[in-house]
Design a protein around this motif. Structure first.
Motif, PDB file in Angstrom:
ATOM      1  N   UNK A  41       0.782  -1.225   0.000  1.00 22.03           N
ATOM      2  CA  UNK A  41       0.000   0.000   0.000  1.00 22.03           C
ATOM      3  C   UNK A  41       0.816   1.277   0.000  1.00 22.03           C
ATOM      4  N   UNK A  42       2.141   1.174   0.068  1.00 16.32           N
ATOM      5  CA  UNK A  42       2.991   2.362   0.078  1.00 16.32           C
ATOM      6  C   UNK A  42       2.939   3.074  -1.272  1.00 16.32           C
ATOM      7  N   UNK A  43       2.757   4.389  -1.225  1.00 17.66           N
ATOM      8  CA  UNK A  43       2.719   5.195  -2.448  1.00 17.66           C
ATOM      9  C   UNK A  43       4.126   5.357  -3.001  1.00 17.66           C
ATOM     10  N   UNK A  44       4.248   5.288  -4.327  1.00 21.05           N
ATOM     11  CA  UNK A  44       5.528   5.542  -4.981  1.00 21.05           C
ATOM     12  C   UNK A  44       5.279   6.087  -6.379  1.00 21.05           C
ATOM     13  N   UNK A  45       6.291   6.707  -6.916  1.00 21.57           N
ATOM     14  CA  UNK A  45       6.177   7.244  -8.261  1.00 21.57           C
ATOM     15  C   UNK A  45       7.506   7.806  -8.721  1.00 21.57           C
ATOM     16  N   UNK A  46       7.516   8.218  -9.952  1.00 23.63           N
ATOM     17  CA  UNK A  46       8.724   8.792 -10.516  1.00 23.63           C
ATOM     18  C   UNK A  46       8.371   9.940 -11.437  1.00 23.63           C
ATOM     19  N   UNK A  47       9.339  10.806 -11.641  1.00 23.27           N
ATOM     20  CA  UNK A  47       9.145  11.931 -12.531  1.00 23.27           C
ATOM     21  C   UNK A  47      10.500  12.407 -13.027  1.00 23.27           C
ATOM     22  N   UNK A  48      10.466  13.262 -14.016  1.00 23.51           N
ATOM     23  CA  UNK A  48      11.687  13.792 -14.613  1.00 23.51           C
ATOM     24  C   UNK A  48      11.722  15.298 -14.367  1.00 23.51           C
ATOM     25  N   UNK A  49      12.901  15.793 -13.994  1.00 22.88           N
ATOM     26  CA  UNK A  49      13.095  17.218 -13.751  1.00 22.88           C
ATOM     27  C   UNK A  49      14.050  17.774 -14.802  1.00 22.88           C
ATOM     28  N   UNK A  50      13.672  18.894 -15.388  1.00 22.54           N
ATOM     29  CA  UNK A  50      14.544  19.627 -16.304  1.00 22.54           C
ATOM     30  C   UNK A  50      15.252  20.717 -15.503  1.00 22.54           C
ATOM     31  N   UNK A  84       5.010  11.517   2.493  1.00 19.10           N
ATOM     32  CA  UNK A  84       5.327  12.864   2.022  1.00 19.10           C
ATOM     33  C   UNK A  84       5.084  12.967   0.525  1.00 19.10           C
ATOM     34  N   UNK A  85       5.567  11.985  -0.227  1.00 17.23           N
ATOM     35  CA  UNK A  85       5.329  11.976  -1.676  1.00 17.23           C
ATOM     36  C   UNK A  85       3.836  11.930  -1.967  1.00 17.23           C
ATOM     37  N   UNK A  86       3.101  11.091  -1.260  1.00 17.93           N
ATOM     38  CA  UNK A  86       1.658  10.953  -1.484  1.00 17.93           C
ATOM     39  C   UNK A  86       0.928  12.279  -1.254  1.00 17.93           C
ATOM     40  N   UNK A  87       1.308  13.020  -0.214  1.00 22.61           N
ATOM     41  CA  UNK A  87       0.637  14.293   0.074  1.00 22.61           C
ATOM     42  C   UNK A  87       0.987  15.366  -0.947  1.00 22.61           C
TER      43      UNK A  87
END
Length: 109
Positions: free
Chosen positions: A25-34, A60-63
């Motif tokens: 149930x832990x939230x996770x994700x990824x993104x790209x920064x320019x 913290x990421x989820x919020x």
């Protein structure tokens, strides 16, 4: 003894961030920064953009996820990790990503 592995980076998201959930149930994700920087070439200054992949997880990421949209300014504190895998052809591959510990949201450009 651990060596020092710390990075702070500020830039703008190149696309909306997607949130996923692990088996527990832990939230996770990824993104790209320019990230832009100025480089002097002769008498002129040129803007050079670098792109960095970031992985984030936890409460913290989820919020903050609803605000991690394309163009949003964000400062990431974390560490560099090397991901390793083998391709379908059997070739060894790797890439360096930033594993986020803390995200600070800025304003949208």
């Amino acid at each position: 003894m651990n060596n020092l592995n710390s990075v702070i980076i500020n830039g703008n998201l190149t696309s909306d961030c997607k949130l996923e959930r692990g088996k527990n149930g832990t939230a996770y994700g990824g993104f790209c920064i320019a990230v832009n920087r100025s480089v002097k070439k002769g008498d002129n200054w040129e803007e050079v953009t670098s792109f960095f992949e970031v992985k984030a997880f936890g409460k913290l990421f989820e919020s903050q996820h609803p605000y991690l949209n394309k163009g949003a300014n964000v400062t990431v504190e974390g560490s560099l990790i090397q991901e390793r895998w083998e391709s379908k052809e059997g070739e060894k591959r790797s890439k360096i990503v930033i594993q986020s510990d803390t995200l600070y949201l800025g304003s949208k450009k």
